[in-house]
Design an enzyme around this catalytic site. Structure first.
Site, PDB file in Angstrom:
ATOM      1  N   GLN A  54      44.554  47.018  44.113  1.00 23.01           N
ATOM      2  CA  GLN A  54      43.713  48.204  44.329  1.00 23.01           C
ATOM      3  C   GLN A  54      43.859  49.186  43.169  1.00 23.01           C
ATOM      4  OE1 GLN A  54      45.144  49.008  48.553  1.00 23.01           O
ATOM      5  NE2 GLN A  54      42.958  49.076  48.838  1.00 23.01           N
ATOM      6  N   HIS A  55      43.776  48.639  41.972  1.00 22.45           N
ATOM      7  CA  HIS A  55      43.801  49.487  40.777  1.00 22.45           C
ATOM      8  C   HIS A  55      43.229  48.707  39.603  1.00 22.45           C
ATOM      9  CE1 HIS A  55      47.951  47.540  40.744  1.00 22.45           C
ATOM     10  NE2 HIS A  55      47.401  47.105  39.629  1.00 22.45           N
TER      11      HIS A  55
END
Ligand code: TYD
Length: 143
Positions: A54-55
């Site tokens: 999630q980045h």
């Protein structure tokens, strides 16, 4: 320009000794397209709903493998996205800089191995989804 089409499969060299095991080999500047500065593993994923990643990274390059079990790697460059099944010890995915990535749907006690081109550096992360989309949109609309 970050583009999910740059996130290619990395095929290791395989020596299949059948019942005596499968040996998979990668060397820097042969299969692995950068100098390896860091290695990390992700294990003990106790439920399939976990989400890792999630980045995006500003500069870091990585190759991710799922050595046992399986997981789905979701890649997004801000314009296009794709999901890749990770389920082979001999095939990793190259994660180019600037690609938002999430690892999901963990099955069968997976073991993830990640090779990275630099030491851990929090300032290289873009963890905010809106910021990532703003950066991607600005890039796509610059001349
Ligand atoms: P993070 O990169 O967010 O994990 P994932 O992408 O697998 O979800 O890192 C989680 C935490 O671990 C965060 O506090 C930073 C720390 N960390 C390090 O200290 N060194 C590392 O090499 C990595 C990958 C993470």
């Amino acid at each position: 320009m970050p583009d999910i089409s740059n996130c290619k499969a990395i095929q290791l060299e395989v020596f299949d000794d059948k019942a005596d095991g499968l040996l998979s080999v990668g060397e820097q500047s042969k299969q692995i397209p950068f100098q390896i500065k860091r290695v990390y593993t992700i294990t003990r994923l106790q439920h399939s709903e976990a989400i890792r990643g999630q980045h995006a990274h500003k500069k870091l390059e990585q190759v991710v493998f799922c050595l046992r079990g399986s997981a789905e790697l979701w890649l997004d460059d801000g314009a296009k996205s794709t999901t890749i099944l990770l389920d082979r010890p001999d095939t990793g995915i190259y994660l180019a800089p600037g690609i938002w990535h999430e690892v999901r749907n963990f099955q069968n006690d997976p073991i993830l191995l990640v090779l990275a081109s630099a030491a851990y550096d929090e300032s290289d992360y873009v963890r905010n989804r809106e910021e990532f989309l703003r950066l991607a949109h600005a890039r796509n609309h610059s001349i």
